[in-house]
Enzyme design. Structure first.
Site, PDB file in Angstrom:
ATOM      1  CB  ILE A 100      -6.147   0.324  -3.249  1.00 28.25           C
ATOM      2  CG1 ILE A 100      -7.094  -0.375  -2.266  1.00 28.25           C
ATOM      3  CG2 ILE A 100      -5.649  -0.688  -4.254  1.00 28.25           C
ATOM      4  CD1 ILE A 100      -8.374  -0.932  -2.952  1.00 28.25           C
ATOM      5  CB  SER A 101      -3.740   0.058   2.054  1.00 29.01           C
ATOM      6  OG  SER A 101      -3.512   1.435   2.148  1.00 29.01           O
TER       7      SER A 101
END
Ligand code: SAH
Length: 222
Positions: free
Chosen positions: A57-58
């Site tokens: 997940i960025s």
């Protein structure tokens, strides 16, 4: 607003994000819902975290930066490639009319779809599919956001943009002394975030910032 959201807002401003709709979307989206038990204590921190299927997940400041750089408006129909946890999808859903999101891992696709349902985000349509092919039945799109690193600009995706439409994608920097990087080498190669504008004929391309994304891989995962 709770303390964690306020702290994230501060971190985003420190990272240079001042766009009010993007800040509001980031603060009202509970990132803890998008990460597993193991990472709950870090969920609201400005850092990338592991998710299932060896993906990530960025970092919130990058999600916010990309949301601003794509210049999304409330009237836009947006295609996202690489649903992953669904966090970026949820942010986009607050900024545009409808998001279409494609993911190649069935587990991630199902988890994300359940999260959209829990959050009542009814303007997201997601599907298990190969993002390199885009979503021709729903094209053309005002905006396309790719959240996995490509080797070259996928022509199929440019063709699914409206004239004047924008696409954001991480591109691996070509190393002239080396052949094309194997898929997983791409994740560690130097990458640039690129903004493509579709023109009447062809497209324009601007380099924005250096980034680090997992690779864009053709086909649905087995
Ligand atoms: N935006 C996501 C980050 C996703 S990581 C988030 O906020 O969580 C990139 C995702 O792209 C991974 O889940 C990976 O499986 C997916 N992906 C890679 N190649 C793809 C392709 N060809 N089609 C669809 N999804 C792809």
């Amino acid at each position: 607003m709770d303390e964690q959201a306020a702290r994230l807002g501060l971190a985003l401003r420190q990272a240079g994000i001042f766009d009010p709709p993007v800040l509001a979307a980031m603060q009202k989206t509970p990132r803890n819902l998008f990460v597993s038990e193991t990472y709950q204590t870090h969920a609201w921190h400005d850092e990338a975290l592991p998710i299932d299927c060896n993906q990530t997940i960025s970092q919130p400041s990058l999600v916010a930066y990309m949301s601003v750089a794509l210049k999304v408006s409330k009237r836009d129909k947006v295609l996202e490639i690489g649903t992953g946890s669904g966090y970026q999808t949820a942010i986009l859903a607050h900024l545009c009319r409808r998001v279409y999101s494609l993911e190649r891992h069935s587990i991630l696709y199902k988890q994300a779809r359940a999260r959209f349902h829990t959050l009542g985000l009814s303007n997201i349509t997601s599907m298990l599919g190969d993002g390199l092919k885009g979503w021709p039945q729903q094209a053309p799109f005002d905006r396309i956001m790719v959240t996995a690193a490509a080797e070259t600009i996928p022509e199929e995706l440019v063709n699914q943009l409206k004239i004047g439409g924008l696409m954001l994608l991480p591109l691996v920097e070509k190393n002239p002394t080396q052949p094309i990087a194997p898929e997983w080498d791409r994740a560690y190669a130097i990458q640039k975030l690129v903004r493509v504008t579709r023109l009447e004929q062809g497209f324009d391309c601007e380099e924005l910032i250096a980034v680090q994304f997992v690779p864009l891989i053709a086909g649905i995962a087995k």
